[in-house]
Design an enzyme around this catalytic site. Structure first.
Site, PDB file in Angstrom:
ATOM      1  N   HIS A 158       0.835  -1.202   0.000  1.00 49.34           N
ATOM      2  CA  HIS A 158       0.000   0.000   0.000  1.00 49.34           C
ATOM      3  C   HIS A 158       0.875   1.260   0.000  1.00 49.34           C
ATOM      4  O   HIS A 158       0.468   2.299  -0.521  1.00 49.34           O
ATOM      5  CB  HIS A 158      -0.914   0.036   1.237  1.00 49.34           C
ATOM      6  CG  HIS A 158      -1.990  -0.994   1.206  1.00 49.34           C
ATOM      7  ND1 HIS A 158      -1.789  -2.288   1.638  1.00 49.34           N
ATOM      8  CD2 HIS A 158      -3.286  -0.924   0.813  1.00 49.34           C
ATOM      9  CE1 HIS A 158      -2.912  -2.971   1.507  1.00 49.34           C
ATOM     10  NE2 HIS A 158      -3.833  -2.171   1.011  1.00 49.34           N
TER      11      HIS A 158
ATOM     12  N   ASP B 124      -4.851  -5.920  -7.802  1.00 46.84           N
ATOM     13  CA  ASP B 124      -5.033  -5.306  -6.500  1.00 46.84           C
ATOM     14  C   ASP B 124      -5.311  -3.826  -6.767  1.00 46.84           C
ATOM     15  O   ASP B 124      -5.168  -3.336  -7.894  1.00 46.84           O
ATOM     16  CB  ASP B 124      -3.788  -5.499  -5.635  1.00 46.84           C
ATOM     17  CG  ASP B 124      -4.103  -5.442  -4.139  1.00 46.84           C
ATOM     18  OD1 ASP B 124      -5.206  -4.990  -3.769  1.00 46.84           O
ATOM     19  OD2 ASP B 124      -3.241  -5.856  -3.349  1.00 46.84           O
TER      20      ASP B 124
END
Length: 608
Positions: A255, A328
């Site tokens: 992330h 993702d």
């Protein structure tokens, strides 16, 4: 038709569903309500695709967030958020503007207040999509892993997370979790779940996977992942194995950074690949990519999400997977560091991806893909390949004939007594007793009637449960103790520690929840001070089981692998002796002072 989120409770008939979807009825002749999904074979799906404009094809590749609890009547703050992100005020307008193929639900986007609202939102979004020219049903998705990643909270049934299931070791329990969770998601209109995590977590320092993984043994992870896939897909929800080619051995969170996996090709084959192979053999509907660098599989420096050698060469050609590949989230740093937001979606499609998940700027990503087609970098035939896979999945899920859900069905399926009881029983089989010196556990109300419950109180992943100290205290009180909760946080100050020690002096026993204890954590100081009081101290690792290696003086230590209510209630029953601990470690715990030495191996677990 009007949005069911404004109060309608009637479930549209199949005829009205098809009538709302002008694209379906224009391309196909549907004569009766008894249409089976098998009627939508490859030829008919290709006929749908052939009628689509290039702009509509581009939109079908995107799965985006939208803001608000309603498709057409969001709160003002969500209107503002939609305008900021998409230039229009409502989710229905976002779908119309970009002709989206899918939507993902988030807590922070205010999509998931409660099960009935979620079902209404799903119906409203489907109506918005089907009402467009050549409109197609959406594939609505979310991350409902259970444990520490949960977008939909109570009163939906919440299960232990993957590492807890790994501690239980039961394929039946994994399949039951998928079956029940899938049934509840389907009732709310969510037909694609980004679960299970198929990563093999072999790195205790992994900041992003950890307890989201079933464990460190590839064979065990493979068995449990395949069982969970079977459960979800038996319930009519597409499972998603993630994060290919394997995110289990990183020390960087994708992330926020760009992780590198240093495994050799042979190590990848033995360690990372088996769970994905097992998921494919189980008929997995979708696989999610990882924003990680794996030089042994592709030495170009590109993340796996953008790697044709990995996604086409290995996943498609070597492993033989022809299902849906979803990225993702494209707003994550791991996929954005090397290329701009305009290049990422184009390169992902060229690598072999089918669904582009949640780009940070949908307009930039959407227009970049369109321009790539117009310039000849991407062909319409390439888009058609991915759209066919996505439509094939939608047909298999029944979305082309039954895209709506019944509001009355929510109460019959979501959070039922039977489902909640199953979650409780599974949690009891996962709670792991790591240390029990001198037979400190179980505690008894006669000898340890006054219990102080303190420690970390991390926020609920779904926003509808906790805080953990109160849940654990309430559960112990229900078992005959007089328990008091005191939140001390993950980094207690000296003043907080002094207050906790003073409160412990008035208790007969102390239960302290620990959360990712490090060498310098003041949680260590708190536990050491509590031990010095002479009161019996029971520690509960409410996330990573590795905490026990940092606190060698604790006489009784449990691992729950998460701080959700169902796991904490099970821990209370174990502490009280109402049930015996049955879980065993699915990962090894190394010594804190010598990581080369294993303190507790895979399979360690005490009982009484």
């Amino acid at each position: 038709m009007h949005d069911t989120s404004t109060g309608s409770t009637a479930k549209p008939s199949r005829r009205s569903v098809l009538a709302a979807g002008a694209g379906i009825t224009a391309a196909l002749t549907v004569g009766t309500d008894a249409v089976a999904d098998e009627a939508f074979g490859p030829a008919r799906l290709r006929a749908l695709i052939a009628r689509m404009t290039v702009e509509e094809k581009v939109g079908q590749l995107f799965v985006s967030r939208v803001h608000g609890h309603s498709a057409t009547a969001p709160d003002q703050a969500d209107v503002d958020a939609n305008v900021r992100d998409f230039g229009v005020g409502t989710a229905a307008e976002v779908i119309a503007k970009y002709r989206l193929g899918g939507v993902i639900y988030f807590v922070w986007a205010h999509n998931t207040r409660d099960p009935r609202q979620i079902a209404d939102l799903s119906n409203g979004l489907q109506r918005a999509s089907l009402g467009l020219p050549r409109g197609l049903p959406l594939l609505i998705s979310t991350d409902q892993e259970h444990g520490i990643v949960c977008r939909i909270g109570g009163p939906a049934t919440l299960f232990p997370g993957a590492m807890a299931i790994g501690a239980g070791g039961s394929r039946t329990d994994a399949r039951t979790l998928g079956r029940i969770a899938g049934r509840e998601l389907r009732a709310m209109g969510v037909r694609q779940d980004y679960s299970p995590v198929a990563d093999v977590n072999v790195n205790p320092a992994n900041p992003v996977i950890g307890v989201r993984s079933f464990g460190a043994d590839p064979a065990a992870v493979s068995r449990l992942a395949a069982a969970e896939v079977a459960g979800y897909q038996h319930s009519g929800v597409a499972a998603t194995a993630k994060h290919f080619p394997g995110h289990g051995d990183t020390e960087v969170d994708s992330h926020y950074g760009f992780p590198t996996i240093t495994h050799t090709r042979e190590q990848w084959e033995a360690l990372d690949a088996p769970p994905f192979r097992a998921a494919i053999e189980a008929g997995i509907d979708s696989i999610m990519t990882a924003h990680i660098l794996v030089p042994a599989l592709d030495d170009s420096g590109d993340p796996a999400t953008l790697s044709r050698p990995i996604l086409t060469g290995i996943l498609r050609e070597q492993l033989g997977y022809d299902g849906v590949v979803v990225t993702d989230a494209l707003d994550m740093a791991g996929v954005r560091q090397k290329y701009g937001d305009d290049r990422v979606p184009v390169l992902a499609l060229k690598a072999g991806v089918d669904q582009l998940l949640n780009p940070p700027r949908l307009d930039v990503a959407w227009n970049a893909v369109l321009k790539a087609v117009q310039d000849g970098e991407l062909t319409e035939e390439r888009l058609d390949e991915s759209i066919l896979r996505v439509l094939r999945l939608k047909a298999r899920l029944g979305l082309l004939t039954e895209p709506y859900v019944s509001p009355s069905g929510v109460g019959r399926a979501v959070g039922t007594e039977a489902h909640l009881a199953s979650a409780d029983r599974i949690a009891e089989r996962t709670t792991t007793l790591l240390v029990n010196e001198g037979g400190l556990l179980p505690l008894s109300p006669g000898s340890h009637g006054r219990v102080l419950v303190l420690g970390a109180d991390p926020a609920s992943p779904s926003g509808t449960t906790g805080p953990p100290t109160r849940v654990l205290a309430a559960a112990l009180t229900g078992l005959g103790f007089t328990a008091t909760a005191l939140s001390t946080g993950t980094a207690p100050s000296a003043a907080v520690i002094d207050s906790a020690v003073a409160a412990a002096a008035e208790a007969d026993a102390v239960v302290v929840g620990t959360y990712n204890v490090t060498a310098t954590s003041t949680q260590k100081t708190l536990v050491e001070r509590l031990l010095a009081t002479g009161r019996p101290v029971v520690a509960v690792a409410v996330r990573n089981p590795y905490d026990v290696s940092r606190l060698p003086g604790v006489r009784a230590y449990l691992a729950t692998y998460s701080w959700t209510d169902v796991e904490l209630r099970a821990a209370a029953r174990v502490i009280a002796g109402a049930v015996a601990p049955r879980g065993t470690l699915p990962v090894p715990v190394q010594r804190a002072d010598d990581p080369a030495q294993v303190l507790y191996p895979i399979g360690h677990g005490l009982t009484y």
